[in-house]
Motif scaffolding. Structure first.
Motif, short mmCIF file in Angstrom:
data_model
loop_
_atom_site.label_atom_id
_atom_site.label_comp_id
_atom_site.label_asym_id
_atom_site.label_seq_id
_atom_site.Cartn_x
_atom_site.Cartn_y
_atom_site.Cartn_z
N LYS B 48 0.92 -1.24 -0.20
CA LYS B 48 -0.03 0.16 0.00
C LYS B 48 1.09 1.40 0.07
O LYS B 48 0.67 2.19 -0.77
CB LYS B 48 -0.92 0.02 1.13
CG LYS B 48 -1.88 -1.08 1.29
CD LYS B 48 -2.97 -0.92 2.43
CE LYS B 48 -3.83 -2.10 2.65
NZ LYS B 48 -4.48 -2.22 3.93
N LEU B 49 2.00 1.26 0.65
CA LEU B 49 2.93 2.45 0.82
C LEU B 49 3.52 2.37 -0.45
O LEU B 49 3.83 3.62 -0.66
CB LEU B 49 3.87 2.24 1.94
CG LEU B 49 3.41 2.34 3.52
CD1 LEU B 49 4.36 1.88 4.49
CD2 LEU B 49 2.78 3.84 3.46
N ASP B 50 3.82 1.55 -1.16
CA ASP B 50 4.46 1.65 -2.38
C ASP B 50 3.52 2.24 -3.70
O ASP B 50 3.92 3.15 -4.33
CB ASP B 50 4.63 0.31 -3.22
CG ASP B 50 5.62 -0.55 -2.16
OD1 ASP B 50 6.33 0.01 -1.52
OD2 ASP B 50 5.80 -1.98 -2.48
N ASP B 51 2.17 2.09 -3.60
CA ASP B 51 1.34 2.79 -4.13
C ASP B 51 1.20 4.14 -3.92
O ASP B 51 1.23 4.98 -4.45
CB ASP B 51 -0.11 2.26 -4.24
CG ASP B 51 -0.14 0.46 -4.90
OD1 ASP B 51 1.16 0.37 -5.58
OD2 ASP B 51 -1.04 -0.28 -4.88
N ALA B 52 1.03 4.44 -2.81
CA ALA B 52 1.09 5.64 -1.93
C ALA B 52 2.02 6.69 -2.34
O ALA B 52 2.07 7.73 -2.61
CB ALA B 52 0.71 5.80 -0.44
N ALA B 53 3.27 6.02 -2.59
CA ALA B 53 4.26 6.67 -2.95
C ALA B 53 4.28 7.11 -4.49
O ALA B 53 4.79 8.20 -4.74
CB ALA B 53 5.80 5.61 -2.71
N LYS B 54 3.78 6.34 -5.23
CA LYS B 54 3.64 6.79 -6.54
C LYS B 54 2.42 7.95 -6.55
O LYS B 54 2.80 8.91 -7.25
CB LYS B 54 2.80 5.64 -7.39
CG LYS B 54 3.63 4.43 -7.67
CD LYS B 54 4.91 5.05 -8.54
CE LYS B 54 6.01 4.13 -8.41
NZ LYS B 54 7.34 4.54 -9.17
N ILE B 299 -5.26 3.96 -7.90
CA ILE B 299 -4.08 5.02 -8.05
C ILE B 299 -4.37 6.05 -8.77
O ILE B 299 -4.36 7.30 -8.16
CB ILE B 299 -2.74 4.28 -8.31
CG1 ILE B 299 -2.66 3.20 -7.24
CG2 ILE B 299 -1.73 5.29 -8.30
CD1 ILE B 299 -1.40 2.34 -7.61
N PRO B 300 -4.83 6.14 -9.84
CA PRO B 300 -5.25 7.37 -10.62
C PRO B 300 -6.23 8.15 -10.08
O PRO B 300 -6.47 9.37 -9.88
CB PRO B 300 -5.55 7.04 -12.17
CG PRO B 300 -5.57 5.39 -12.16
CD PRO B 300 -4.90 4.71 -11.04
N ALA B 301 -7.35 7.36 -9.69
CA ALA B 301 -8.39 8.19 -8.89
C ALA B 301 -7.94 8.82 -7.67
O ALA B 301 -8.32 9.98 -7.30
CB ALA B 301 -9.55 7.10 -8.32
N ILE B 302 -6.92 8.29 -7.10
CA ILE B 302 -6.62 9.15 -5.81
C ILE B 302 -5.83 10.10 -6.38
O ILE B 302 -5.87 11.43 -5.83
CB ILE B 302 -5.72 8.02 -4.84
CG1 ILE B 302 -6.67 6.90 -4.32
CG2 ILE B 302 -4.89 9.08 -3.79
CD1 ILE B 302 -5.79 5.81 -3.50
N ILE B 303 -4.88 10.05 -7.28
CA ILE B 303 -4.15 11.01 -8.00
C ILE B 303 -5.24 12.09 -8.26
O ILE B 303 -4.93 13.47 -8.05
CB ILE B 303 -3.35 10.67 -8.90
CG1 ILE B 303 -2.14 9.76 -8.68
CG2 ILE B 303 -2.56 11.88 -9.82
CD1 ILE B 303 -1.32 9.12 -9.71
#
Lengths: 392, 392, 392, 392
Positions: B48-54, B299-303
């Motif tokens: 999850k942190l890996d994704d958050a880092a993106k 991930i793009p939704a969070i971005i």
């Protein structure tokens, strides 16, 4: 007030009312946050019927059971006949077949409204399967609730989705036998959070009108915007000959699926009044429950729900029609309202208890159920296997 | 209009804004009807942190990640230190610790408000564990959302539940370190459908006031009754010194948990205007996301969500304060409204893109993310194991 | 069920309940579309008291009358003493003084929250006048409802308006005598359509808390967002010692101001249950009506409203507290709910009629009123002059 | 993004859009609590047209004016021809005739749905008069909004009222000329607070369907339940060929009648997108305003409203249809949403200003209006007489 002969008529009317219970209400259910499992929950459609039979045994008013496919799918040739026989042996009949086009991965963006024709085809094929099951079980009603919709503006074309919906419904409509109906349910929102493809009675009505006389609208009492006058919709659909069925339950906020009569018993009474006013009690309007007993014991909750519908119906039957019409004609707002409130304020529990006793039933179905020991027995016997639930 | 020097100030303010993303938004989520799993979803807190880092890599604005216990529980001694280090290596810090007192079978009738003292004790022990984790991770914020409530009138005593809530909160408050906060969230309804124990900002405020300065209120933008003026609540809580954090998301109907800014971008702008007006941008108000990306790529939704908050903030920063105050003083309704609308109608995307470029980032985070190949990589690599999700 | 001795206690409690009727409900009222005038409507405060006396004569439960200034302004020295004497001679007492800071042209953009200090001063002066009238009439309660708010985002500064509100309230609070109270009402919306300056109980509570013990909150049952659990607010305010009064009425949609108990009698029962649970029946919580009888005859509508409150109270008193507590402790959701529903489903009209007869009243106040000929008499006598109404 | 040729098409489409302003918006209006009169308000229909001419002069987009009978009744033979000529001389045309069956004392319990046949006859006669006026003015549209409904359950028979409504509508429909339309408006609530006789689009649609092709539905953007997806209704009615007109305005809570685009500009954009998608821009769908400028200056508020509709239309025209369709087909939720948001986030004010300049207008209608001195002139000249207002 109500004369002796009127009371007989009220009792007679009450005796005719049949309430259909849904197989899925006997299984586990929950919110998106958690499903709290309960002991003794059925593990297959046969055990669900066993529980439904208890509801009917103690209320005398719940003789049919709605199935949900695929949750109640019975494998093997003759499976559904076996299920129907299991029901019959317990004094039950199989009721509406409820389709499910929302729990397969393919349905992420919709079923009959999906942008991809292959998914739409799959959904329609499932609806055909449901009609096949109706043929096998003798069920008359195909109940359609589509979770279809979109979460974000622009996600899909609202109008194209209506075209696809119309096309899918038309194909299924053609497949219906002469004595079969299609019952189309609308829902304000959930699981779609921007636009729902059948969001209101108007949309369901417009589609049913084009389909023909075998298509009718389902009113789920939890599927409206805040403040919606549901009895007005009931009156209007009955006037248009398009009310097919109820999905009864209670809501305080959204589609809470609580026991019918638990949140706003006065509303339930007003709905039943319009049902009676519009001739819906003596018609083929189906009175179904559609509830989720997430934290309360399931079988007694369903018994209580059946009782709540009966009590609301009894009160509605007690409305003094002549006095009401006279006050309405005279434009006497307070007098007209008082006639309705007089019926509502009456404690009809003794009356409904009498109806039960006259049919050889215990006057208090909840007490009788508890005394029966059924809850303990199923908790003890139904161990192992997979308990029935929404996703199971 | 806005002068050149003002634009610098706007950019400077934008650069200070940090948005916290929630670990659970990277995992699978859904409605009570269905969870549609997505490929490449993380299988543990590290992923999850890996994704958050993106998200942080491409926005430069999401440096902290909220954890949810037990979903992000790390077993073994030194586990959380390892997690914190994993974050740090990716330019991230661990943010608020979110408790979970709703997914254990014991919590069927509540947690800190439960009628049974043993369950209450268990819930408080869990909250203590969360503070322990804060101590281990260096997190400053304990975020408390209680699913506690009742589904039926009479089910439990509303007042007793408040007493129990107050008692539980007080015990946890005492356990907080000097630099730690308790953030109390309110919610209109769901999963409780009759009464929720912390249903509105008034209830959360009243409890926080009694607890003391380390207790503050969380405004989740999806947790209000229809029509509620959320920016008024924001202004009021800031005026009272009691606004602790936001849980940003969008709703059309209930707690829909859509991307922030997707349903009513004008409301988000008004909220950010009141944040700025009340000094909340330069304070310790935490800007968190709390969303469920049920059908869209996570991930793009969070971005996109981070970008939406930035754009709303930029617009709010562009409001010409002097012109506004003058029109308000003059009682010129249209002129005052026009000042606000002028800022809102401005296309701030070029401005925010400039801020990114000045920080060495790609001006379009979505395009940059897609170009990075991360989505394909995680879909390929994260196979096997259990994908993260609400229940996992 | 309820034992004989319990019934005595219920009756005794009912006898203590006093319901305050509002002078303005006796006058003409309407919607923004039309005021439909009714024959026999009072032309001055004295005639309003004459009508209120009829309500008390037939119910025995409405001994006080709320005034509204300036609608009930009495000119000349000793005017209010004369009015108080007029009341006393009819068995009545003058109740709360209601301020009006919304019908003067100066209040277009607000009163105590207005951007112009001169208008704020004028508003506060009016509130001082109201306290003067309290001194003259012996009224204990100053009831404050502010129509203040804004229609458009940006129209005025939300936070500045709170500061002005706090300042105005503080000045009036200081002016209160030792045995006088300030009752602060909140309202979700109307007549302001973007932001209302006291929109919810939390805002009213926060102000009252700072003002001190003589400031308390008014719950108007029509002033909430759709779906709001009002009894929760009642329970919470009682727990905080901050519930000052009710403004009773019914709503289906907005602030409809229908007869209390007409739209959702179950909600009224739940509210009264929490009142009793929280000790509010034996306290100084004031039970006021605030209704508009736009199309129904006014005096019988008010009588019916008083009866509705009594019946809801009687039902709430019948809740079997021991059985309820036992079921709650056991976590038996259905049993606990059944205890509450058992009381609600009881027809308490005979019990309340007995209470009346034991006090020498006719058991049916509506019938007694109609038999009295009062409606015909006032229609015949009250001709000429200006009929009382909201704007008159 | 949008190419140069596309921009030409957008401009061309914008030039075709005509917005009808309502005569009553130029007069005084208010809430049930207070009407705040404004200086310079018209005293008769001719002066209302003078004001409307200013709106058209500066926007170039408001060439027609809706009348309201009896508020705009012109006495004497040839009166309406004179009014039409007055309009023509100012570059205007008379638009829809709006009936009023709610401000006569006879209409207390309804008009075409009233229990008394004499009142129903009177109401239908008024509608006939409106058609007569259409014949005299050349208006094509009869706009019908009925305040009919009930405040209390039981007050009147819901179904009988539908029968009466159908009968009244049928009589008026027969009276329409070949090129005349009947536009039926629905409204969720107010002034009726229990049941409204045309509460939703479904009811209006069902009646219009039976009446025939000359009967169409009006969507008033303020007449829905909280949370209703209005653009879905727009799409559906266009698909059914039954969308006749809009009554544009804004709401936060109920039928607030604020300036269109003021409360939720994103919603207005989505509505205009569906209008364009469904071919409504190039059809005979009428774009009317229906607003109350209670506290803001009326003429500039109407100018602003016209501009807001234009800007929303411009944004909707900018949606890249091909990119959208591709994303939708691909099931790419985020990409599809992004196409829509890209258009919405564009600042179209320069584009719309260009359209104005190309038509020889000032790019900023508000500035041009203020510079014209009209407000001062009418305030000075329109003294004496009765200012126009809802009840005048």
């Amino acid at each position: 007030m109500t004369s002796r002969s009127d009371v007989s008529a009220v009792k007679a009317a009450l005796r005719t009312q049949a309430i259909e219970t849904p197989s899925w209400a006997y299984g586990n259910s929950g919110t998106r946050f958690k499903v709290f499992a309960q002991p003794g929950v059925p593990r297959n459609p046969f055990e669900k019927l066993d529980d439904a039979a208890k509801v009917h045994e103690f209320t005398g008013a719940a003789p049919t059971v709605a199935l949900h496919i695929p949750w109640d799918r019975v494998e093997g040739s003759g499976g559904y006949a076996k299920l129907a026989k299991h029901a019959e042996e317990r004094g039950l009949t199989l009721g509406a077949i409820n389709s499910n086009t929302f729990q397969d991965n393919d349905y992420k963006l919709g079923s009959v409204c999906h942008p991809d024709a292959a998914v739409r085809r799959k959904a329609v094929d499932h609806l055909f399967e449901c009609v096949d099951i109706m043929d096998a079980t003798g069920s008359k009603d195909l109940k359609l609730w589509f979770a279809d919709g979109t979460n974000y503006p622009g996600q899909d074309d609202l109008r194209d989705r209506q075209d696809r919906l119309a096309e899918g419904l038309a194909r299924v409509y053609e497949r219906l036998g002469d004595d079969q109906r299609m019952l189309l349910e609308y829902k304000f929102f959930e699981p779609a959070f921007y636009a729902t493809d059948v969001p209101d009675w108007g949309t369901a009505y417009a589609h049913c009108l084009k389909l023909g006389p075998k298509a009718q609208v389902v009113v789920d009492t939890g599927h409206h915007a805040p403040g919606t006058n549901i009895e007005f919709i009931v009156a209007t659909l009955l006037r248009e000959g398009k009310l097919g069925a109820f999905d009864f339950n209670s809501r305080f906020y959204a589609d809470d699926d609580l026991m019918v009569g638990a949140a706003d018993p006065f509303q339930l009474f007003r709905i039943m009044y319009e049902v009676i006013r519009g001739g819906g009690l003596a018609s083929d309007v189906a009175f179904m429950l559609d509830q989720c007993h997430n934290i309360e014991a399931k079988i007694p909750a369903i018994i209580r729900s059946v009782m709540n519908v009966q009590e609301a119906t009894a009160k509605a039957l007690l409305v003094d029609g002549e006095a009401l019409a006279a006050a309405q004609r005279a434009g006497d707002v307070l007098a007209a309202n008082a006639v309705v409130m007089d019926a509502y304020n009456t404690d009809v529990r003794p009356l409904v208890a009498e109806v039960r006793e006259e049919s050889g039933l215990h006057p208090d179905p909840i007490a009788a159920y508890h005394a029966s020991g059924w809850a303990g027995r199923i908790a003890a016997e139904r161990v192992g296997g997979e308990q029935a639930g929404w996703g199971a």
